[in-house]
Design a protein around this motif. Sequence first.
Motif, PDB file in Angstrom:
ATOM      1  N   SER A  73       0.846  -1.185   0.000  1.00  0.00           N
ATOM      2  CA  SER A  73       0.000   0.000   0.000  1.00  0.00           C
ATOM      3  C   SER A  73       0.876   1.226   0.000  1.00  0.00           C
ATOM      4  CB  SER A  73      -0.906  -0.009   1.252  1.00  0.00           C
ATOM      5  OG  SER A  73      -1.517   1.246   1.419  1.00  0.00           O
ATOM      6  N   ASN A  74       0.370   2.314  -0.560  1.00  0.00           N
ATOM      7  CA  ASN A  74       1.160   3.549  -0.605  1.00  0.00           C
ATOM      8  C   ASN A  74       0.773   4.513   0.493  1.00  0.00           C
ATOM      9  OD1 ASN A  74      -1.299   4.427  -1.450  1.00  0.00           O
ATOM     10  ND2 ASN A  74      -0.642   5.171  -3.469  1.00  0.00           N
ATOM     11  N   GLU A  75       0.065   4.017   1.504  1.00  0.00           N
ATOM     12  CA  GLU A  75      -0.420   4.901   2.562  1.00  0.00           C
ATOM     13  C   GLU A  75       0.709   5.373   3.482  1.00  0.00           C
ATOM     14  OE1 GLU A  75      -3.678   2.018   3.726  1.00  0.00           O
ATOM     15  OE2 GLU A  75      -4.692   3.908   4.063  1.00  0.00           O
ATOM     16  N   SER A  76       1.671   4.495   3.790  1.00  0.00           N
ATOM     17  CA  SER A  76       2.732   4.845   4.728  1.00  0.00           C
ATOM     18  C   SER A  76       3.783   5.683   4.026  1.00  0.00           C
ATOM     19  CB  SER A  76       3.360   3.585   5.306  1.00  0.00           C
ATOM     20  OG  SER A  76       2.428   2.915   6.121  1.00  0.00           O
ATOM     21  N   GLN A  77       4.116   6.793   4.622  1.00  0.00           N
ATOM     22  CA  GLN A  77       5.063   7.713   4.013  1.00  0.00           C
ATOM     23  C   GLN A  77       6.190   8.081   4.966  1.00  0.00           C
ATOM     24  OE1 GLN A  77       4.884   8.630   0.768  1.00  0.00           O
ATOM     25  NE2 GLN A  77       3.105   7.305   0.578  1.00  0.00           N
ATOM     26  N   GLY A  78       6.437   7.267   5.975  1.00  0.00           N
ATOM     27  CA  GLY A  78       7.470   7.583   6.945  1.00  0.00           C
ATOM     28  C   GLY A  78       8.857   7.432   6.354  1.00  0.00           C
ATOM     29  N   THR A  79       9.627   8.510   6.351  1.00  0.00           N
ATOM     30  CA  THR A  79      10.991   8.446   5.870  1.00  0.00           C
ATOM     31  C   THR A  79      11.907   7.945   6.976  1.00  0.00           C
ATOM     32  OG1 THR A  79      11.482  10.718   6.531  1.00  0.00           O
ATOM     33  CG2 THR A  79      10.539  10.381   4.323  1.00  0.00           C
ATOM     34  N   ILE A  80      13.103   7.501   6.595  1.00  0.00           N
ATOM     35  CA  ILE A  80      14.051   7.010   7.600  1.00  0.00           C
ATOM     36  C   ILE A  80      14.431   8.103   8.595  1.00  0.00           C
ATOM     37  CG2 ILE A  80      16.426   6.212   7.931  1.00  0.00           C
ATOM     38  CD1 ILE A  80      16.085   4.394   5.555  1.00  0.00           C
ATOM     39  N   PRO A  81      14.770   9.343   8.162  1.00  0.00           N
ATOM     40  CA  PRO A  81      15.110  10.377   9.149  1.00  0.00           C
ATOM     41  C   PRO A  81      13.971  10.688  10.113  1.00  0.00           C
ATOM     42  CG  PRO A  81      15.891  11.018   6.977  1.00  0.00           C
ATOM     43  CD  PRO A  81      15.019   9.811   6.780  1.00  0.00           C
ATOM     44  N   ALA A  82      12.728  10.775   9.596  1.00  0.00           N
ATOM     45  CA  ALA A  82      11.595  11.106  10.468  1.00  0.00           C
ATOM     46  C   ALA A  82      11.337  10.004  11.481  1.00  0.00           C
ATOM     47  CB  ALA A  82      10.347  11.361   9.628  1.00  0.00           C
ATOM     48  N   LEU A  83      11.326   8.755  11.027  1.00  0.00           N
ATOM     49  CA  LEU A  83      11.071   7.647  11.941  1.00  0.00           C
ATOM     50  C   LEU A  83      12.245   7.417  12.881  1.00  0.00           C
ATOM     51  CD1 LEU A  83       9.233   5.037   9.683  1.00  0.00           C
ATOM     52  CD2 LEU A  83       8.283   6.779  11.188  1.00  0.00           C
ATOM     53  N   MET A  84      13.460   7.725  12.411  1.00  0.00           N
ATOM     54  CA  MET A  84      14.624   7.599  13.285  1.00  0.00           C
ATOM     55  C   MET A  84      14.516   8.562  14.456  1.00  0.00           C
ATOM     56  SD  MET A  84      18.627   7.563  12.217  1.00  0.00           S
ATOM     57  CE  MET A  84      18.459   9.072  11.290  1.00  0.00           C
ATOM     58  N   PHE A  85      14.066   9.777  14.180  1.00  0.00           N
ATOM     59  CA  PHE A  85      13.861  10.745  15.258  1.00  0.00           C
ATOM     60  C   PHE A  85      12.850  10.200  16.257  1.00  0.00           C
ATOM     61  CE2 PHE A  85      11.462  14.252  17.109  1.00  0.00           C
ATOM     62  CZ  PHE A  85      12.470  15.028  17.643  1.00  0.00           C
ATOM     63  N   ASN A  86      11.729   9.641  15.765  1.00  0.00           N
ATOM     64  CA  ASN A  86      10.701   9.109  16.655  1.00  0.00           C
ATOM     65  C   ASN A  86      11.199   7.903  17.442  1.00  0.00           C
ATOM     66  OD1 ASN A  86       8.655  10.945  16.117  1.00  0.00           O
ATOM     67  ND2 ASN A  86       7.894   9.808  14.354  1.00  0.00           N
ATOM     68  N   LEU A  87      11.990   7.045  16.788  1.00  0.00           N
ATOM     69  CA  LEU A  87      12.472   5.854  17.478  1.00  0.00           C
ATOM     70  C   LEU A  87      13.484   6.213  18.562  1.00  0.00           C
ATOM     71  CD1 LEU A  87      12.581   2.875  17.909  1.00  0.00           C
ATOM     72  CD2 LEU A  87      14.073   2.629  15.915  1.00  0.00           C
ATOM     73  N   VAL A  88      14.417   7.111  18.248  1.00  0.00           N
ATOM     74  CA  VAL A  88      15.374   7.554  19.274  1.00  0.00           C
ATOM     75  C   VAL A  88      14.619   8.223  20.409  1.00  0.00           C
ATOM     76  CG1 VAL A  88      17.285   9.133  19.753  1.00  0.00           C
ATOM     77  CG2 VAL A  88      17.285   7.774  17.665  1.00  0.00           C
ATOM     78  N   LYS A  89      13.612   9.007  20.068  1.00  0.00           N
ATOM     79  CA  LYS A  89      12.815   9.709  21.083  1.00  0.00           C
ATOM     80  C   LYS A  89      12.095   8.722  21.997  1.00  0.00           C
ATOM     81  CE  LYS A  89       9.360  12.143  19.466  1.00  0.00           C
ATOM     82  NZ  LYS A  89       8.112  11.583  20.042  1.00  0.00           N
ATOM     83  N   SER A  90      11.682   7.577  21.433  1.00  0.00           N
ATOM     84  CA  SER A  90      10.966   6.596  22.255  1.00  0.00           C
ATOM     85  C   SER A  90      11.917   5.725  23.069  1.00  0.00           C
ATOM     86  CB  SER A  90      10.088   5.705  21.366  1.00  0.00           C
ATOM     87  OG  SER A  90      10.875   4.831  20.582  1.00  0.00           O
TER      88      SER A  90
END
Length: 491
Positions: A73-90
């Motif tokens: 599906s083309n719904e997910s648009q999370g880029t590596i930098p954006a998700l990396m920020f969220n993962l480090v934050k979590s």
Amino acid sequence: MKIPSCISFLLVGLCCAAAFSPTRTIFPIAVPLVATPMNKMLPQGTRSSNTPILRMVSESLAVEDPNEGKRASNESQGTIPALMFNLVKSIVGAGVLSLPSGIAAFGNAPAAMLPAAFLIAFIGLLSGYGFSLIGRVCAFTNTKTYRDAWEKTVNKSTSIIPAASCTFKTLGATLAYSMILADTFRAIFATAGLSFTRTNTLLGITSIVLLPLCLMKNLSSLAPFSLLGIFGMVYTGFAMGVRYFGGSYSMPGGVFLPDVAKSLQPSFGDVGTAGVFSPNAFILICMLSTAYMSHFNAPKFYNELKDNTMKRFNTLVGLSFIISIATFIIISGFGFLTFGGSCSGLILNNYSNKDTLIGLSRIAVAISLVFSYPLAFAGFRDGILDIAKVPVEKRSNSLLNKVTVACLSGITALALAVKDVSFVLSFGGATLGNALIYVYPALMFRGAVKNMGDDASRSLKREVKVAMANGILGIGMGIIGAKMALKSVLR
């Protein structure tokens, strides 16, 4: 006490590495001590959002076809930098402020920082491998949640086990929140010239601030405040570094030493690198199992990633955990190298109430914890209702209010009785943390490969042995760590 130059260079080098990391923040830290199941952080009806800040609490999206390695599906648009920020934050939160006491559990000489840095890196890499395993299981089984992955690879009837583990791990997080808030606000009040006991401070903050926030039915408005954790901890790391390099707490002439209790003043001995061979080192190891906890959300990150091939997912996981490892080493290093064997379970307690630089850190940490508390608490409360099999449609406001008051009262009572937050983190890591990071991912991976039958490659079958060895290692570390954590609090 003269600090070995190699350790100072290590800290400076890690600061530089973190500063030029892809997230472009030196200490990309948020408040959570553990990752709350994200589909439980917001009440029904508010769990799906397209806003950037609430991106990671949206409902699960489509996953890839494991045969093609591409998203269906083309719904997910999370880029590596954006998700990396969220993962480090979590991953990196206020729990890092307890790591110096984990180092002090086995060493009191500056040289103890060297094996501590190795342990932080080693456990971080093992945790990252477990996180990657969960994403691969989701790819193999076309699942979107931790529980669904467990049902398809282990056993549907036992899927309550990982869900309950995460629920009670969240209990440990909210308990640690309450303990940190009690100590932090008491110090803030003391800076303002107000004297309150720890008990009065905790009861006041809980009844006046935390209870009204936890009774809120729509928590989406609080999520943006989690960003305060980033800025607050960035500043805290900076302030700790300034005090370390400036020698403001150095013996015997540190300018703030007269305002610090003798038991909290810097104390250095001769137990350095050899101390890591003591069983007490498992206290730090198990604290790290809590510190790196974010694995229940691995399916979310996998499904959110745009073009989520395993290569891209592993890049996301690898970079995020490397940044987190560097952050843990930097902040725990500043704390331990400043106070040595006297490090408190919350390192901010070691600093003078008259230290304005650290006082601002306490305020920043307190504010971010206050607004993050209801989000973590909602995960625990809803998890309890899930375990009790209370249907969502029967969770009336009246029932939610009663459960909220009962749960918050229980957490507060525990926070009053248990005063060492490092014990909560180490014991929780030794038990539930090790299970979620090492044991459960190994079992799911083994089940996924077994279900492939003859289609499973030889390399996958060989890796099952590696994963299971990782799980067994987690069990061993958990048993020893739990024993040492209990021993430390009972002595």
